[in-house]
Design a protein around this motif. Sequence first.
Motif: not given
Length: 156
Positions: A28-33, A114-123, A131-143
């Motif tokens: 979700y980073c601004s460059v990718c988005r 799924r892994t949702h990354i860079m949520l801290g910069s999402r629009a 989903q409940p099994q997904d991982k979410c990160f404000d910045e980079y993932p742990d793997e």
Amino acid sequence: MLLKGSCHCQAVTFSVKSHHPYPFNLCYCSVCRKTAGGGGYAINLSGQSKTLNVKGDEHISIYRGVINGEQSTGERHFCKHCATALWVYDPDWPELVHPFASAIDTDLPIPPERTHIMLGSRADWVEVSAQPQDKCFDEYPDESLAVWHQRLGLES
């Protein structure tokens, strides 16, 4: 797995071998988005750069984003005619290339999570559908992409 991809106008076609073909990592980073994420995020896959085979190279342009005031080393390849985002290559990791899942024509496997990354910069308008099994990160993932595939036994 051999991934085959193309731009919308078909000026560029490519293939690349991938041991990590599951489209699970939503960025979700601004460059990718802004360059490849019509839904508010982009999905990057992983491929072996030495296997990248491109037809129509003369139709490709490269954009290097600015992150925190510094130009990124990541080279975002896109079709200069239809603007399809194709892949990211970064000389800091020369063995890898990261095609955008949106440019892949090969049927991709459905990820079990799924892994949702860079949520801290999402629009603000982007609703995260984790989903409940997904991982979410404000910045980079742990793997990494590779470790995620290994952990779930999904390497090709």
